[in-house]
Design a protein around this motif. Structure first.
Motif, PDB file in Angstrom:
ATOM      1  N   ALA A 158      -7.312  -5.267  15.858  1.00  0.00           N
ATOM      2  CA  ALA A 158      -7.850  -6.487  16.475  1.00  0.00           C
ATOM      3  C   ALA A 158      -6.966  -7.689  16.140  1.00  0.00           C
ATOM      4  CB  ALA A 158      -9.278  -6.730  15.995  1.00  0.00           C
ATOM      5  N   ASP A 159      -6.489  -7.761  14.893  1.00  0.00           N
ATOM      6  CA  ASP A 159      -5.583  -8.843  14.498  1.00  0.00           C
ATOM      7  C   ASP A 159      -4.295  -8.791  15.318  1.00  0.00           C
ATOM      8  OD1 ASP A 159      -7.326  -9.635  12.426  1.00  0.00           O
ATOM      9  OD2 ASP A 159      -6.413  -8.194  11.044  1.00  0.00           O
ATOM     10  N   VAL A 160      -3.724  -7.589  15.455  1.00  0.00           N
ATOM     11  CA  VAL A 160      -2.482  -7.421  16.208  1.00  0.00           C
ATOM     12  C   VAL A 160      -2.702  -7.783  17.672  1.00  0.00           C
ATOM     13  CG1 VAL A 160      -0.714  -5.757  16.939  1.00  0.00           C
ATOM     14  CG2 VAL A 160      -1.625  -5.665  14.607  1.00  0.00           C
ATOM     15  N   ALA A 161      -3.857  -7.421  18.216  1.00  0.00           N
ATOM     16  CA  ALA A 161      -4.171  -7.738  19.611  1.00  0.00           C
ATOM     17  C   ALA A 161      -4.208  -9.248  19.828  1.00  0.00           C
ATOM     18  CB  ALA A 161      -5.500  -7.105  20.006  1.00  0.00           C
ATOM     19  N   ARG A 162      -4.872  -9.956  18.914  1.00  0.00           N
ATOM     20  CA  ARG A 162      -4.957 -11.416  19.049  1.00  0.00           C
ATOM     21  C   ARG A 162      -3.577 -12.061  18.949  1.00  0.00           C
ATOM     22  NH1 ARG A 162      -9.878 -10.670  16.263  1.00  0.00           N
ATOM     23  NH2 ARG A 162      -8.825 -10.760  14.231  1.00  0.00           N
ATOM     24  N   ARG A 163      -2.755 -11.610  18.006  1.00  0.00           N
ATOM     25  CA  ARG A 163      -1.439 -12.214  17.795  1.00  0.00           C
ATOM     26  C   ARG A 163      -0.488 -11.890  18.951  1.00  0.00           C
ATOM     27  NH1 ARG A 163       1.413 -13.881  13.043  1.00  0.00           N
ATOM     28  NH2 ARG A 163      -0.680 -14.383  12.295  1.00  0.00           N
ATOM     29  N   SER A 164      -0.580 -10.686  19.493  1.00  0.00           N
ATOM     30  CA  SER A 164       0.366 -10.250  20.533  1.00  0.00           C
ATOM     31  C   SER A 164      -0.064 -10.619  21.946  1.00  0.00           C
ATOM     32  CB  SER A 164       0.557  -8.733  20.462  1.00  0.00           C
ATOM     33  OG  SER A 164      -0.636  -8.057  20.823  1.00  0.00           O
ATOM     34  N   GLY A 165      -1.376 -10.846  22.128  1.00  0.00           N
ATOM     35  CA  GLY A 165      -1.877 -11.075  23.471  1.00  0.00           C
ATOM     36  C   GLY A 165      -2.054  -9.799  24.275  1.00  0.00           C
ATOM     37  N   ILE A 166      -1.951  -8.662  23.602  1.00  0.00           N
ATOM     38  CA  ILE A 166      -2.157  -7.355  24.235  1.00  0.00           C
ATOM     39  C   ILE A 166      -3.534  -6.852  23.812  1.00  0.00           C
ATOM     40  CG2 ILE A 166      -1.304  -4.983  24.452  1.00  0.00           C
ATOM     41  CD1 ILE A 166       0.611  -7.059  25.576  1.00  0.00           C
ATOM     42  N   SER A 167      -4.291  -6.298  24.722  1.00  0.00           N
ATOM     43  CA  SER A 167      -5.649  -5.873  24.395  1.00  0.00           C
ATOM     44  C   SER A 167      -5.643  -4.793  23.320  1.00  0.00           C
ATOM     45  CB  SER A 167      -6.363  -5.345  25.644  1.00  0.00           C
ATOM     46  OG  SER A 167      -5.754  -4.172  26.122  1.00  0.00           O
ATOM     47  N   ARG A 168      -6.683  -4.805  22.495  1.00  0.00           N
ATOM     48  CA  ARG A 168      -6.795  -3.831  21.412  1.00  0.00           C
ATOM     49  C   ARG A 168      -6.752  -2.408  21.941  1.00  0.00           C
ATOM     50  NH1 ARG A 168      -9.534  -0.366  18.755  1.00  0.00           N
ATOM     51  NH2 ARG A 168      -9.778  -0.393  16.478  1.00  0.00           N
ATOM     52  N   GLY A 169      -7.379  -2.185  23.087  1.00  0.00           N
ATOM     53  CA  GLY A 169      -7.445  -0.842  23.646  1.00  0.00           C
ATOM     54  C   GLY A 169      -6.096  -0.308  24.106  1.00  0.00           C
ATOM     55  N   SER A 170      -5.130  -1.190  24.342  1.00  0.00           N
ATOM     56  CA  SER A 170      -3.810  -0.740  24.789  1.00  0.00           C
ATOM     57  C   SER A 170      -2.884  -0.364  23.630  1.00  0.00           C
ATOM     58  CB  SER A 170      -3.132  -1.839  25.624  1.00  0.00           C
ATOM     59  OG  SER A 170      -3.811  -2.039  26.843  1.00  0.00           O
ATOM     60  N   ILE A 171      -3.187  -0.830  22.437  1.00  0.00           N
ATOM     61  CA  ILE A 171      -2.304  -0.560  21.301  1.00  0.00           C
ATOM     62  C   ILE A 171      -2.218   0.929  20.987  1.00  0.00           C
ATOM     63  CG2 ILE A 171      -1.875  -1.030  18.849  1.00  0.00           C
ATOM     64  CD1 ILE A 171      -3.112  -3.802  19.283  1.00  0.00           C
ATOM     65  N   PRO A 172      -3.332   1.676  20.966  1.00  0.00           N
ATOM     66  CA  PRO A 172      -3.219   3.117  20.709  1.00  0.00           C
ATOM     67  C   PRO A 172      -2.419   3.857  21.780  1.00  0.00           C
ATOM     68  CG  PRO A 172      -5.473   2.383  20.366  1.00  0.00           C
ATOM     69  CD  PRO A 172      -4.742   1.251  21.017  1.00  0.00           C
ATOM     70  N   TRP A 173      -2.323   3.313  22.992  1.00  0.00           N
ATOM     71  CA  TRP A 173      -1.512   3.979  24.021  1.00  0.00           C
ATOM     72  C   TRP A 173      -0.055   4.027  23.574  1.00  0.00           C
ATOM     73  CZ3 TRP A 173       2.690   3.522  27.108  1.00  0.00           C
ATOM     74  CH2 TRP A 173       2.761   4.381  28.210  1.00  0.00           C
ATOM     75  N   HIS A 174       0.380   2.970  22.880  1.00  0.00           N
ATOM     76  CA  HIS A 174       1.767   2.900  22.416  1.00  0.00           C
ATOM     77  C   HIS A 174       1.965   3.638  21.091  1.00  0.00           C
ATOM     78  CE1 HIS A 174       3.270  -0.102  25.323  1.00  0.00           C
ATOM     79  NE2 HIS A 174       2.072  -0.645  25.235  1.00  0.00           N
TER      80      HIS A 174
END
Length: 203
Positions: A39-55
């Motif tokens: 959630a922290d990474v999502a807020r800082r990057s502007g990428i949704s939390r749900g998309s991070i596991p895709w990468h």
């Protein structure tokens, strides 16, 4: 849920991966691995939390990707072979501290101390790359009459010692940046060693 104004398709490209890695690097350096969430990474990057596991699949995958990229960027393969002196190489190591990479490297070190940690092998590669690179520079200065076997042992020992000094200087600068002039300390270390390289093969 996708960040407003973004489509999921916009969040799975190379640019999005880079933004996630950039944000994770900053957060890991600031807070450490354990205190940083998706959630922290999502807020800082502007990428949704749900998309991070895709990468990156999971947090361990993200930590490993950050460690791999840091090693490649800070100490690229072959760097020592193109550098004329230890002074030049050591002076370059001061630069990552200016953008937080030095703090990141030490966060990776803390994680790597646990041999079960996900970045243990990557940090070991980082350490090996540094002292093997220093060995390359020392080998270029090896006297023609030196015994090859003994010289190689001495070069490895000197490279490990120098690498330890590098790590120590960076650590001191992180702990006490107001007092420690890392640029000056690194250049002084390299200069002292350059003036006394003959000692590596003597005795």
């Amino acid at each position: 849920m996708t960040v407003p104004g973004h489509r999921r398709a916009d969040e799975i490209g190379a640019g999005s991966r880079r933004r996630i890695l950039d944000a994770a690097e900053e957060l890991f350096a600031e807070r450490g691995f354990d205190r940083t969430s998706f959630a922290d990474v999502a807020r800082r990057s502007g990428i949704s939390r749900g998309s991070i596991p895709w990468h990156f699949q999971n947090k361990n995958g993200l930590v490993m990707a950050v460690a791999e990229r840091a090693v490649r960027r800070i100490w690229p393969a072959g760097r020592y072979r193109s550098a004329p002196s230890l002074t030049e190489v050591f002076a370059e190591t001061a630069q990552p501290a200016e953008d937080g990479n030095s703090a990141l490297v030490f966060m990776i070190l803390v994680e790597a101390l646990d041999d079960r940690g996900v970045v243990h092998e990557h940090y070991k590669e980082f350490i090996r790359r540094r002292y093997e690179g220093i060995e390359v520079l020392l080998r270029a200065r090896r006297p023609a009459d030196a015994d090859p076997g003994g010289a190689a042992e001495r070069e490895r020992a000197a490279a490990v010692a120098l690498n330890g000094a590098l790590i120590g200087i960076h650590l001191q600068a992180l702990v006490d940046p107001e007092t420690v002039d890392m640029d000056a300390a690194l250049i002084a270390l390299a200069s002292m060693f350059e003036r006394n390289t003959a000692d590596v093969w003597s005795g």
